[in-house]
Design a protein around this motif. Structure first.
Motif, PDB file in Angstrom:
ATOM      1  N   ALA A  75     -10.438 -12.232   7.695  1.00  0.00           N
ATOM      2  CA  ALA A  75      -9.686 -12.777   8.621  1.00  0.00           C
ATOM      3  C   ALA A  75      -8.377 -12.989   7.687  1.00  0.00           C
ATOM      4  CB  ALA A  75     -10.031 -13.910   9.446  1.00  0.00           C
ATOM      5  N   ARG A  76      -8.495 -13.678   6.529  1.00  0.00           N
ATOM      6  CA  ARG A  76      -7.304 -13.764   5.810  1.00  0.00           C
ATOM      7  C   ARG A  76      -6.934 -12.813   5.165  1.00  0.00           C
ATOM      8  NH1 ARG A  76      -6.848 -19.235   4.949  1.00  0.00           N
ATOM      9  NH2 ARG A  76      -8.547 -20.383   5.265  1.00  0.00           N
ATOM     10  N   MET A  77      -7.539 -11.780   4.900  1.00  0.00           N
ATOM     11  CA  MET A  77      -7.031 -10.564   4.570  1.00  0.00           C
ATOM     12  C   MET A  77      -6.251  -9.596   5.571  1.00  0.00           C
ATOM     13  SD  MET A  77      -7.669  -9.893   1.223  1.00  0.00           S
ATOM     14  CE  MET A  77      -7.457 -11.753   1.066  1.00  0.00           C
ATOM     15  N   VAL A  78      -6.667  -9.778   6.813  1.00  0.00           N
ATOM     16  CA  VAL A  78      -5.642  -9.402   7.660  1.00  0.00           C
ATOM     17  C   VAL A  78      -4.519  -9.949   7.951  1.00  0.00           C
ATOM     18  CG1 VAL A  78      -5.631  -9.037  10.564  1.00  0.00           C
ATOM     19  CG2 VAL A  78      -7.619  -8.601   9.489  1.00  0.00           C
ATOM     20  N   LEU A  79      -4.587 -11.320   7.822  1.00  0.00           N
ATOM     21  CA  LEU A  79      -3.249 -12.000   7.583  1.00  0.00           C
ATOM     22  C   LEU A  79      -2.254 -11.587   6.821  1.00  0.00           C
ATOM     23  CD1 LEU A  79      -4.780 -15.583   8.905  1.00  0.00           C
ATOM     24  CD2 LEU A  79      -3.084 -14.100  10.396  1.00  0.00           C
ATOM     25  N   ALA A  80      -3.157 -11.524   5.510  1.00  0.00           N
ATOM     26  CA  ALA A  80      -2.059 -11.078   4.412  1.00  0.00           C
ATOM     27  C   ALA A  80      -1.667  -9.775   4.430  1.00  0.00           C
ATOM     28  CB  ALA A  80      -3.042 -10.969   3.222  1.00  0.00           C
ATOM     29  N   ILE A  81      -2.041  -8.871   5.261  1.00  0.00           N
ATOM     30  CA  ILE A  81      -1.721  -7.465   5.417  1.00  0.00           C
ATOM     31  C   ILE A  81      -0.499  -7.523   6.378  1.00  0.00           C
ATOM     32  CG2 ILE A  81      -2.129  -5.113   6.591  1.00  0.00           C
ATOM     33  CD1 ILE A  81      -4.937  -5.377   5.514  1.00  0.00           C
ATOM     34  N   LEU A  82      -0.605  -8.553   7.448  1.00  0.00           N
ATOM     35  CA  LEU A  82       0.466  -8.678   8.236  1.00  0.00           C
ATOM     36  C   LEU A  82       1.531  -9.377   7.490  1.00  0.00           C
ATOM     37  CD1 LEU A  82      -1.708  -9.697  11.388  1.00  0.00           C
ATOM     38  CD2 LEU A  82      -0.169  -7.649  11.300  1.00  0.00           C
ATOM     39  N   LYS A  83       1.338 -10.267   6.952  1.00  0.00           N
ATOM     40  CA  LYS A  83       2.444 -11.038   6.130  1.00  0.00           C
ATOM     41  C   LYS A  83       3.252 -10.180   5.209  1.00  0.00           C
ATOM     42  CE  LYS A  83       3.343 -15.054   3.160  1.00  0.00           C
ATOM     43  NZ  LYS A  83       2.605 -16.200   2.363  1.00  0.00           N
ATOM     44  N   ASP A  84       2.662  -9.137   4.396  1.00  0.00           N
ATOM     45  CA  ASP A  84       3.213  -8.291   3.634  1.00  0.00           C
ATOM     46  C   ASP A  84       4.002  -7.057   4.506  1.00  0.00           C
ATOM     47  OD1 ASP A  84       2.151  -9.732   1.733  1.00  0.00           O
ATOM     48  OD2 ASP A  84       0.570  -8.459   1.205  1.00  0.00           O
ATOM     49  N   GLY A  85       3.755  -7.324   5.657  1.00  0.00           N
ATOM     50  CA  GLY A  85       4.595  -6.204   6.595  1.00  0.00           C
ATOM     51  C   GLY A  85       3.945  -4.833   6.252  1.00  0.00           C
ATOM     52  N   ALA A  86       2.934  -4.567   6.039  1.00  0.00           N
ATOM     53  CA  ALA A  86       2.238  -3.302   5.614  1.00  0.00           C
ATOM     54  C   ALA A  86       2.375  -2.442   7.105  1.00  0.00           C
ATOM     55  CB  ALA A  86       0.701  -3.511   5.283  1.00  0.00           C
ATOM     56  N   PRO A  87       2.645  -1.215   6.711  1.00  0.00           N
ATOM     57  CA  PRO A  87       2.688  -0.251   8.060  1.00  0.00           C
ATOM     58  C   PRO A  87       1.228  -0.206   8.575  1.00  0.00           C
ATOM     59  CG  PRO A  87       2.348   1.053   5.738  1.00  0.00           C
ATOM     60  CD  PRO A  87       2.802  -0.450   5.578  1.00  0.00           C
ATOM     61  N   ARG A  88       1.165   0.103  10.075  1.00  0.00           N
ATOM     62  CA  ARG A  88       0.028  -0.110  11.026  1.00  0.00           C
ATOM     63  C   ARG A  88      -0.735   1.273  10.746  1.00  0.00           C
ATOM     64  NH1 ARG A  88      -0.969  -3.848  14.711  1.00  0.00           N
ATOM     65  NH2 ARG A  88       0.765  -5.679  14.703  1.00  0.00           N
ATOM     66  N   ASN A  89       0.060   2.204   9.677  1.00  0.00           N
ATOM     67  CA  ASN A  89      -0.921   3.428   9.395  1.00  0.00           C
ATOM     68  C   ASN A  89      -1.933   3.322   8.447  1.00  0.00           C
ATOM     69  OD1 ASN A  89       0.852   3.258   7.327  1.00  0.00           O
ATOM     70  ND2 ASN A  89       1.752   5.431   7.496  1.00  0.00           N
ATOM     71  N   LEU A  90      -2.082   2.074   7.943  1.00  0.00           N
ATOM     72  CA  LEU A  90      -3.187   1.925   6.790  1.00  0.00           C
ATOM     73  C   LEU A  90      -4.475   2.433   7.350  1.00  0.00           C
ATOM     74  CD1 LEU A  90      -2.684  -1.875   5.504  1.00  0.00           C
ATOM     75  CD2 LEU A  90      -2.680   0.286   4.008  1.00  0.00           C
ATOM     76  N   PRO A  91      -5.336   2.945   6.397  1.00  0.00           N
ATOM     77  CA  PRO A  91      -6.563   3.612   7.081  1.00  0.00           C
ATOM     78  C   PRO A  91      -7.704   2.393   7.478  1.00  0.00           C
ATOM     79  CG  PRO A  91      -6.486   3.621   4.625  1.00  0.00           C
ATOM     80  CD  PRO A  91      -5.280   3.014   4.858  1.00  0.00           C
ATOM     81  N   THR A  92      -7.202   1.749   8.214  1.00  0.00           N
ATOM     82  CA  THR A  92      -8.093   0.646   8.839  1.00  0.00           C
ATOM     83  C   THR A  92      -9.352   1.211   9.708  1.00  0.00           C
ATOM     84  OG1 THR A  92      -6.730   0.187  10.649  1.00  0.00           O
ATOM     85  CG2 THR A  92      -6.421  -1.394   8.839  1.00  0.00           C
ATOM     86  N   SER A  93      -8.891   2.360  10.418  1.00  0.00           N
ATOM     87  CA  SER A  93     -10.006   2.871  11.379  1.00  0.00           C
ATOM     88  C   SER A  93     -11.144   3.323  10.481  1.00  0.00           C
ATOM     89  CB  SER A  93      -9.044   4.042  12.226  1.00  0.00           C
ATOM     90  OG  SER A  93      -8.607   5.134  11.298  1.00  0.00           O
ATOM     91  N   ASP A  94     -10.885   3.870   9.378  1.00  0.00           N
ATOM     92  CA  ASP A  94     -11.959   4.315   8.540  1.00  0.00           C
ATOM     93  C   ASP A  94     -12.948   3.250   8.235  1.00  0.00           C
ATOM     94  OD1 ASP A  94     -10.946   7.413   7.381  1.00  0.00           O
ATOM     95  OD2 ASP A  94      -9.341   5.980   7.476  1.00  0.00           O
ATOM     96  N   LEU A  95     -12.771   2.082   8.242  1.00  0.00           N
ATOM     97  CA  LEU A  95     -13.600   1.048   8.154  1.00  0.00           C
ATOM     98  C   LEU A  95     -14.642   0.608   9.419  1.00  0.00           C
ATOM     99  CD1 LEU A  95     -11.870  -1.896   6.088  1.00  0.00           C
ATOM    100  CD2 LEU A  95     -13.947  -0.877   5.699  1.00  0.00           C
TER     101      LEU A  95
END
Length: 233
Positions: A106-126
């Motif tokens: 959960a904290r990593m998800v919040l960090a990814i959002l805070k950093d403004g990372a694009p939503r095309n990160l390969p999260t679906s591969d997980l």
């Protein structure tokens, strides 16, 4: 879950402790499911729910530790009952740590959002490894409730598949970072998140090993699948 004893009160105490473990397990399972959902949707609100549940999980671990210590001190259980109680304490510890891994996710998800990372990160591969880890934890809890060694053995086999999926995802992530070096920082967050998912599977595996310990009195933590199969014959 435990066998009947001469002392009805002892039976009640064992049953209560077992029920509390299952209650804690249900909460941790929900944490993991919500952490996976937060990852899939990159949803900060869902991630926050995982963090809120963490204190309740920690409190339950402390209460169960105290309860089990009290039973041991008052009842002075025989060998098999002592083995059961010690295993229950270890199951509780593994559940708490699985909850910790959900919190990390959960904290990593919040960090990814805070950093403004694009939503095309390969999260679906997980998704595959995430679903496998969550399913393994669910199976471990069900097997623990029934002291089902056959399911425990199946869990130990399936954990190897999670490790393989985790390795495959790492290769995808490395390729992703090489293609776009700007994504190295958010990809590292995703790497740590993937490791947390893999560790949930490890804790499910530990619970499966404890089931075999309770039923057979054999410590199979470092045994091969073939050696464990021999123990269960």
């Amino acid at each position: 879950m435990p066998e009947k004893h001469l002392s009805t009160q002892f039976d009640t105490e064992l049953s209560t402790a077992s029920s509390r473990v299952m209650e804690m397990g249900g909460l941790v399972e929900l944490q993991v499911q919500q952490a996976i959902q937060a990852l899939g949707q990159l949803d900060a609100n869902i991630a926050q729910r995982v963090l809120v549940a963490e204190k309740q999980v920690n409190d339950m671990e402390v209460e169960l530790d105290h309860e089990i210590s009290s039973i041991i001190a008052r009842r002075q259980p025989t060998a098999r009952d002592l083995r059961l109680l010690l295993a229950v304490a270890k199951v509780t510890a593994n559940l708490e740590r699985a909850g910790d891994e959900a919190e990390k996710m959960a904290r990593m998800v919040l960090a990814i959002l805070k950093d403004g990372a694009p939503r095309n990160l390969p999260t679906s591969d997980l998704r595959v490894v995430s679903d496998m880890a969550a399913g393994l934890l669910r199976k471990a809890l069900d097997a623990f409730a029934r002291l089902d060694t056959a399911t425990a053995l199946a869990i130990l086999r399936e954990d190897d598949l999670i490790d393989q999926e985790y390795g495959s995802f790492l290769r995808v992530l490395i390729t992703y970072m090489m293609e776009d070096p700007r994504m190295i920082s958010p990809s590292l967050d995703l790497l740590f998140l993937a490791k947390a998912i893999e560790r949930v599977g490890d804790h499910a595996k530990n619970i499966a090993e404890l089931i075999i310990y309770i039923v057979k009195g054999a410590d199979v933590r470092h045994a091969s699948i073939e050696e464990i199969e021999s123990v269960l014959k």
